[in-house]
Design an enzyme around this catalytic site. Sequence first.
Site, PDB file in Angstrom:
ATOM      1  N   ASP A  40      -9.657  -1.598 -32.277  1.00 30.68           N
ATOM      2  CA  ASP A  40      -8.875  -2.074 -33.467  1.00 30.68           C
ATOM      3  C   ASP A  40      -9.263  -3.142 -34.414  1.00 30.68           C
ATOM      4  OD1 ASP A  40      -8.521  -3.759 -31.486  1.00 30.68           O
ATOM      5  OD2 ASP A  40      -6.285  -3.142 -31.066  1.00 30.68           O
ATOM      6  N   ASN A  80       4.641  -6.141 -24.775  1.00 24.21           N
ATOM      7  CA  ASN A  80       5.642  -5.063 -25.208  1.00 24.21           C
ATOM      8  C   ASN A  80       4.960  -3.690 -24.904  1.00 24.21           C
ATOM      9  OD1 ASN A  80       3.687  -4.467 -26.998  1.00 24.21           O
ATOM     10  ND2 ASN A  80       4.700  -4.803 -28.794  1.00 24.21           N
ATOM     11  N   HIS A  87       1.915  -2.500 -25.636  1.00 16.57           N
ATOM     12  CA  HIS A  87       1.069  -1.836 -26.419  1.00 16.57           C
ATOM     13  C   HIS A  87      -0.262  -1.642 -25.998  1.00 16.57           C
ATOM     14  CE1 HIS A  87      -0.029  -5.934 -28.976  1.00 16.57           C
ATOM     15  NE2 HIS A  87      -0.953  -5.495 -27.805  1.00 16.57           N
ATOM     16  N   GLU A 126       2.154   0.168 -31.024  1.00 16.12           N
ATOM     17  CA  GLU A 126       3.141  -0.411 -30.650  1.00 16.12           C
ATOM     18  C   GLU A 126       4.197   0.336 -30.099  1.00 16.12           C
ATOM     19  OE1 GLU A 126       3.003  -3.582 -30.515  1.00 16.12           O
ATOM     20  OE2 GLU A 126       2.193  -4.568 -32.473  1.00 16.12           O
TER      21      GLU A 126
HETATM   22  C1  F6R Z   1      -6.960  -5.774 -28.700  1.00 13.82           C
HETATM   23  C2  F6R Z   1      -6.000  -4.935 -28.313  1.00 13.82           C
HETATM   24  C3  F6R Z   1      -4.972  -5.460 -27.744  1.00 13.82           C
HETATM   25  C4  F6R Z   1      -4.903  -6.423 -26.493  1.00 13.82           C
HETATM   26  C5  F6R Z   1      -3.423  -7.008 -26.140  1.00 13.82           C
HETATM   27  C6  F6R Z   1      -3.678  -8.017 -25.179  1.00 13.82           C
HETATM   28  O1  F6R Z   1      -8.632  -5.092 -29.085  1.00 13.82           O
HETATM   29  O2  F6R Z   1      -5.998  -3.573 -28.447  1.00 13.82           O
HETATM   30  O3  F6R Z   1      -3.902  -4.177 -27.093  1.00 13.82           O
HETATM   31  O4  F6R Z   1      -5.711  -5.824 -25.483  1.00 13.82           O
HETATM   32  O5  F6R Z   1      -2.695  -7.427 -27.228  1.00 13.82           O
HETATM   33  O6  F6R Z   1      -3.933  -9.012 -25.729  1.00 13.82           O
HETATM   34  P1  F6R Z   1      -4.646 -10.504 -24.794  1.00 13.82           P
HETATM   35  O7  F6R Z   1      -5.690 -10.050 -23.912  1.00 13.82           O
HETATM   36  O8  F6R Z   1      -5.039 -11.441 -25.884  1.00 13.82           O
HETATM   37  O9  F6R Z   1      -3.499 -10.894 -24.090  1.00 13.82           O
END
Ligand code: F6R
Length: 241
Positions: free
Chosen positions: A67, A136, A138, A143
């Site tokens: 992303d 959450n 994701h 989301e």
């Molecule tokens: C990032 C992504 C997100 C993260 C998630 C956890 O490329 O796709 O899904 O993996 O938000 O983020 P952290 O590792 O910062 O807790």
Amino acid sequence: MKLICIENYAEMSVVTGKIIVDKIRTTQSLTLGFATGSTPKGVYNYLIEDHRANGTSYQQVKSVNLDEYIGLKAQDPNSYHYFMRQNLFDHLDIKQNHTHIPNGAAGDLEQECLRYEQLIKALGGVDLQLLGIGQNGHIGFNEPGTPFSSRTQIVTLARNTREANSRFFNSLEDVPTHAITMGIASILESKEILLLVSGEKKAEALLKFMNGEISEEFPASALKHHQNVTVIADRDALKYI
Ligand code: F6R
């Protein structure tokens, strides 16, 4: 689904890093799927250290990232382009034109989503996808409520995602409201998936993932439809399991 229980973040990074290095060393040409955020940083450090110490080469490796924020140029320190260069690509011998990240500054964002989806197909799909999980549930920036059939798409970030990620920005207002993300169906086409879960903050999400039902309200639950998922979780994240 396989669950690897690990003591702590450092160990999780090493175990995951070794799986990736092993794959690179045993596969002729490989497409890796990378994630950003705090979770994979330790893995990237392991890959960098291993590249320096053991000379593991990334010349034949291609990569796609999950992303990118919409509205941030590649040079923006908060963009995922910048993150990947700083935390991984600049320290390996990977060819720059082999690394792919959605362009969140594209003029035609719908077209960019199509281009990215076609690019993944042209690469022959992702061989090994690294994933983190949001509090959450994701995955990527898909989301809660995202259809499991989704492809690379433009999404509105949930408020709690923006709040969680505001730690990297000066203020919550500076966190982009939208992103481009590989869709859930795109992620599920990866041949193998490693889901990394670390820390107490993720304990509830991991509990829901392990014990909850499969529902679009909890995007990560889609991974239960996949045949080759390994969850690598540390003791703090496993608190409720
Ligand atoms: C990032 C992504 C997100 C993260 C998630 C956890 O490329 O796709 O899904 O993996 O938000 O983020 P952290 O590792 O910062 O807790």
